[in-house]
Design a protein around this motif. Sequence first.
Motif, PDB file in Angstrom:
ATOM      1  N   ASP A  99       0.751  -1.142  -0.123  1.00  0.00           N
ATOM      2  CA  ASP A  99       0.090  -0.061  -0.084  1.00  0.00           C
ATOM      3  C   ASP A  99       1.031   1.311   0.040  1.00  0.00           C
ATOM      4  OD1 ASP A  99      -1.738   2.079   0.440  1.00  0.00           O
ATOM      5  OD2 ASP A  99      -2.913   1.064   1.951  1.00  0.00           O
ATOM      6  N   GLU A 120      -4.986  -3.271   1.965  1.00  0.00           N
ATOM      7  CA  GLU A 120      -6.168  -3.932   2.295  1.00  0.00           C
ATOM      8  C   GLU A 120      -6.735  -4.925   1.058  1.00  0.00           C
ATOM      9  OE1 GLU A 120      -8.142  -4.532   5.271  1.00  0.00           O
ATOM     10  OE2 GLU A 120      -6.379  -3.004   5.838  1.00  0.00           O
ATOM     11  N   LYS A 123      -5.092  -8.526   1.299  1.00  0.00           N
ATOM     12  CA  LYS A 123      -5.201  -9.165   2.673  1.00  0.00           C
ATOM     13  C   LYS A 123      -6.182 -10.638   2.301  1.00  0.00           C
ATOM     14  CE  LYS A 123      -3.927  -5.668   5.998  1.00  0.00           C
ATOM     15  NZ  LYS A 123      -4.388  -4.794   6.955  1.00  0.00           N
TER      16      LYS A 123
END
Length: 139
Positions: A99, A120, A123
């Motif tokens: 990120d 995010e 993940k």
Amino acid sequence: MLVGADPFLAEFDRLAHQVFGTGEGAGMPVDVTRRGEELVVRFDIPGVTSDAIALSLENHVLTVTAERHASYGENEKVLVQERFDGAMTRRLRVPEWVDGERVCAEYADGVLTVVLPVAEQAKPRRIEIRPGQTALDAA
């Protein structure tokens, strides 16, 4: 050399070997570790002030540039100089799952620490399986 089964760290290892084979990276050794859901990259850059360091992330390439100048006394003549003097650049390709908006860095005691968090969307997530009708139930 980075050791482990993590394919992302293997990419860092490959690039580290590539960089060591060139003049780039001289005077800036690096360690890369994985800590939970982030990579931690530590660069040794002793004798450099934090305002003499530039850090950027562009197109999945982390670039660190630093400048160090040796200072000797007026009556000193350099006989051996093994410590790097001048501008240094180190580039490492980072995984696509990093990120870039949340990358952070700090510099203390001659070590630049860069934290590269997992995005995010990269993940792992649990996918719910709903009970449904089977072909036999529908008949």
